[in-house]
Scaffold this active site. Structure first.
Site, PDB file in Angstrom:
ATOM      1  N   LYS A 172       0.841  -1.200   0.000  1.00 30.31           N
ATOM      2  CA  LYS A 172       0.000   0.000   0.000  1.00 30.31           C
ATOM      3  C   LYS A 172       0.876   1.250   0.000  1.00 30.31           C
ATOM      4  CE  LYS A 172      -1.691   3.017   2.917  1.00 30.31           C
ATOM      5  NZ  LYS A 172      -1.930   4.171   2.057  1.00 30.31           N
ATOM      6  N   GLU A 247      10.341   2.470  10.158  1.00 28.46           N
ATOM      7  CA  GLU A 247      11.251   3.612   9.957  1.00 28.46           C
ATOM      8  C   GLU A 247      10.401   4.865  10.076  1.00 28.46           C
ATOM      9  OE1 GLU A 247      14.342   3.598   9.961  1.00 28.46           O
ATOM     10  OE2 GLU A 247      14.743   1.478   9.616  1.00 28.46           O
TER      11      GLU A 247
HETATM   12  P1  NAD Z   1       2.180   8.764   7.628  1.00 31.72           P
HETATM   13  O1  NAD Z   1       2.522   8.087   8.915  1.00 31.72           O
HETATM   14  O2  NAD Z   1       1.082   9.736   7.631  1.00 31.72           O
HETATM   15  O3  NAD Z   1       1.808   7.690   6.518  1.00 31.72           O
HETATM   16  C1  NAD Z   1       2.687   6.647   6.166  1.00 31.72           C
HETATM   17  C2  NAD Z   1       1.877   5.527   5.535  1.00 31.72           C
HETATM   18  O4  NAD Z   1       1.033   4.942   6.533  1.00 31.72           O
HETATM   19  C3  NAD Z   1       0.941   5.987   4.413  1.00 31.72           C
HETATM   20  O5  NAD Z   1       0.889   5.015   3.398  1.00 31.72           O
HETATM   21  C4  NAD Z   1      -0.401   6.092   5.127  1.00 31.72           C
HETATM   22  O6  NAD Z   1      -1.505   5.980   4.251  1.00 31.72           O
HETATM   23  C5  NAD Z   1      -0.309   4.907   6.076  1.00 31.72           C
HETATM   24  N1  NAD Z   1      -1.220   4.963   7.229  1.00 31.72           N
HETATM   25  C6  NAD Z   1      -1.767   6.044   7.817  1.00 31.72           C
HETATM   26  N2  NAD Z   1      -2.571   5.658   8.823  1.00 31.72           N
HETATM   27  C7  NAD Z   1      -2.519   4.311   8.898  1.00 31.72           C
HETATM   28  C8  NAD Z   1      -3.130   3.332   9.743  1.00 31.72           C
HETATM   29  N3  NAD Z   1      -3.973   3.648  10.709  1.00 31.72           N
HETATM   30  N4  NAD Z   1      -2.828   2.038   9.546  1.00 31.72           N
HETATM   31  C9  NAD Z   1      -1.962   1.671   8.560  1.00 31.72           C
HETATM   32  N5  NAD Z   1      -1.377   2.554   7.707  1.00 31.72           N
HETATM   33  C10 NAD Z   1      -1.646   3.861   7.885  1.00 31.72           C
HETATM   34  O7  NAD Z   1       3.537   9.413   7.084  1.00 31.72           O
HETATM   35  P2  NAD Z   1       3.722  10.335   5.768  1.00 31.72           P
HETATM   36  O8  NAD Z   1       3.153  11.680   6.077  1.00 31.72           O
HETATM   37  O9  NAD Z   1       3.269   9.619   4.546  1.00 31.72           O
HETATM   38  O10 NAD Z   1       5.311  10.417   5.673  1.00 31.72           O
HETATM   39  C11 NAD Z   1       6.083  11.347   6.356  1.00 31.72           C
HETATM   40  C12 NAD Z   1       6.764  10.709   7.550  1.00 31.72           C
HETATM   41  O11 NAD Z   1       7.549   9.589   7.110  1.00 31.72           O
HETATM   42  C13 NAD Z   1       7.737  11.617   8.250  1.00 31.72           C
HETATM   43  O12 NAD Z   1       7.575  11.502   9.638  1.00 31.72           O
HETATM   44  C14 NAD Z   1       9.106  11.078   7.842  1.00 31.72           C
HETATM   45  O13 NAD Z   1      10.139  11.355   8.748  1.00 31.72           O
HETATM   46  C15 NAD Z   1       8.821   9.626   7.738  1.00 31.72           C
HETATM   47  N6  NAD Z   1       9.818   8.956   6.909  1.00 31.72           N
HETATM   48  C16 NAD Z   1      10.738   8.145   7.519  1.00 31.72           C
HETATM   49  C17 NAD Z   1      11.710   7.510   6.780  1.00 31.72           C
HETATM   50  C18 NAD Z   1      12.720   6.617   7.435  1.00 31.72           C
HETATM   51  O14 NAD Z   1      13.249   5.744   6.756  1.00 31.72           O
HETATM   52  N7  NAD Z   1      12.986   6.758   8.724  1.00 31.72           N
HETATM   53  C19 NAD Z   1      11.774   7.715   5.399  1.00 31.72           C
HETATM   54  C20 NAD Z   1      10.828   8.554   4.809  1.00 31.72           C
HETATM   55  C21 NAD Z   1       9.849   9.164   5.581  1.00 31.72           C
END
Ligand code: NAD
Length: 477
Positions: A172, A247
């Site tokens: 997803k 991550e």
């Molecule tokens: P997010 O947590 O909002 O979403 C990440 C993913 O999780 C998306 O696909 C989203 O649809 C899904 N999601 C949301 N709610 C969910 C639920 N209840 N159950 C299952 N899946 C769910 O994050 P984002 O805004 O897409 O990305 C930004 C964040 O990602 C930042 O905090 C960034 O630091 C982090 N990030 C970390 C790394 C790393 O490797 N450490 C790399 C890139 C981004």
């Protein structure tokens, strides 16, 4: 153009709704319309993966190699086109988009090779005549959930090892960037994979993501995203004893010592803080600078901010593209206001109105800040950085480590003594000396500590820890 469908059980499948993919550089540019699944779509994908798992778990290294090599070669050949799509939907500059597509290709090709190198061990038993073998087997079916900021590289570094080690996948992507995910699925659909081994289910996190977390047949979940969602993922997986890899965010420090080469320090800091519009988990948002070089560093950074070209991600010469969407831009602007109210001084940070209607802002540098301010404790995830003045190396190290995150940690110094000490004592998964905190190799482990990561490392040979399970077999011949 029609709706781009989900890919389930080897068939392109309608969702229950569709969602437009909007270019953040130009809100009048609709890239396409993408299917949105519901929980039934996830069930269908999980059932298809279950049916495929026995065969794929027992596939030969050559079959896996051929699939991954095909995907890597095609992404490499199409990297400019895919990089353009990536920049159009996510907003990073075209060179950054092409660079990311290239990296995705390299990752697939790396794991093609790894499929041929899965190792075990054979030992003499402590009992006479008995043989002991230790082998790595696939986990089974893996759920993969990715964020929007690396629309092709992060899916690549999860899907490629999952397949290389013999797992089936239910994937997803983030709702904001379905274009690259769909293009990757389309390539995988022609790669020779048996139907059901790889499934794409697009849709909302609260619906599709939640259904993936709760699908009992998925023995492992690999998630990249925000810390809050990550904690929820971990708790849900723990509840049903599924393997989990997270991550998450960062508040990465970049230390500048008096002995640093000022140009190196400024180039690293500008890259770390502002490139990719600051929307990288490895971005440095805390620039920790010792007294002797502080004023020169702040002046050089302020001068650079004035010359950085913010524009359409696809336009030639653009250095900083738009913020990804309206809610992220609001978050960035809210933190600019919070920083002001906390008493920090601000350079840049204005909302920009350009010829095209997009989510543009000028990179922001706060000065005269302290590490206890909210702008230095919470992940902003935009082109916003703070300078924290410290008296010496010891204070710099202490401030760098004083955070709930621990992903990447950088230092600019010409001193071997301080570089060595920093590599040893920085509380982070990755340490960079005279290099930006962001920008990593694809053949070595990636990940962090504390609130940034949880579970086994991603990438390189370390990926085997998550995507395989170990078996110990005893034989009395
Ligand atoms: P997010 O947590 O909002 O979403 C990440 C993913 O999780 C998306 O696909 C989203 O649809 C899904 N999601 C949301 N709610 C969910 C639920 N209840 N159950 C299952 N899946 C769910 O994050 P984002 O805004 O897409 O990305 C930004 C964040 O990602 C930042 O905090 C960034 O630091 C982090 N990030 C970390 C790394 C790393 O490797 N450490 C790399 C890139 C981004």
């Amino acid at each position: 153009m029609g709706v781009q469908q989900n890919y389930i059980g080897g068939k392109w499948t309608d969702g229950v709704a569709a969602k437009d993919n909007v270019n953040p550089s130009d809100l009048n540019d609709i890239i396409g319309s993408y299917a949105q699944a519901d929980a039934h779509g996830v069930t269908a994908a999980v059932d298809a993966a279950k049916a495929a798992a026995y065969g794929w778990n027992r596939s030969t290294p050559q079959q896996r190699y051929d699939v991954l090599e095909f995907v890597g070669n095609e992404i490499m050949a199409r990297r400019e086109e895919l990089g353009r799509l990536l920049s159009r939907e996510e907003g990073k500059t075209l060179p950054e988009g092409i660079g990311e597509a290239t990296r995705a290709a390299q990752i697939f090709k790396f794991f093609a090779g790894e499929a041929l190198r899965i190792q075990g061990e054979k030992l003499a038993s402590v009992r006479p005549g008995v043989e002991v073998e230790i082998t790595r087997e696939p986990v089974g079916i893996v759920g993969i959930i990715t964020p929007w900021n690396f629309p092709i590289a992060i899916p690549a570094w999860k899907i490629a090892p999952a397949l290389a080690y013999g797992n089936c996948v239910v994937f997803k992507p983030a709702d904001l960037v379905p274009g690259c995910a769909w293009a990757l699925a389309e390539i995988l659909s022609r790669s020779g994979l048996p139907e059901g081994v790889f499934n794409l289910v697009m849709g909302r996190g609260s619906v599709v993501g939640e259904a993936i977390l709760n699908a009992d047949a998925l023995g492992a979940i690999s998630f990249t995203g925000s810390a809050d969602t990550g904690k929820h993922v971990a708790a849900t997986c723990a509840g049903r004893l599924a393997k989990v890899q997270l991550e998450m965010g960062g508040k990465n420090p970049f230390v500048v010592l008096d002995d640093a080469d000022l140009n190196v320090a400024v180039n690293c800091a500008v890259n770390s803080a502002f490139f990719s519009t600051g929307q990288r988990c490895t971005a440095s948002s805390r620039l920790i600078v010792t007294e002797g070089i502080h004023d020169q560093f702040v002046k050089a950074m302020s001068d650079r901010i004035d010359t950085l070209k913010v524009d359409d991600a696809l336009a030639e010469g653009t250095e900083i593209g738009p913020v990804v969407d309206e809610s992220q831009l609001k978050q960035d602007m809210d933190y600019i206001e919070i920083g002001r109210q906390e008493g920090a001084k601000l350079v840049g940070g204005d909302r920009l109105k350009l010829a095209k209607d997009g989510y543009y802002m000028k990179p922001a540098l706060f000065t005269e800040t302290t590490n206890d301010m909210r702008i230095n404790r919470e992940e902003i995830f935009g082109p916003v950085a703070s300078v924290i003045r410290v008296k010496d190396y010891d204070e710099a190290l202490a401030v760098a480590n004083d955070t709930s995150f621990g992903l990447s940690s950088g230092i600019a110094t010409t001193s071997l003594k301080y570089a060595s000490d920093y590599k040893r004592n920085a509380e982070a998964g990755m340490v960079m000396v005279n290099l930006p905190t962001a920008g990593v190799d694809y053949h070595v482990p990636f990940g962090g500590r504390k609130g940034s990561s949880y579970g086994p490392r991603e990438q390189g040979r370390y990926a085997a820890e998550f995507y395989t399970t170990v078996k110990t077999a005893y034989t009395q011949p």
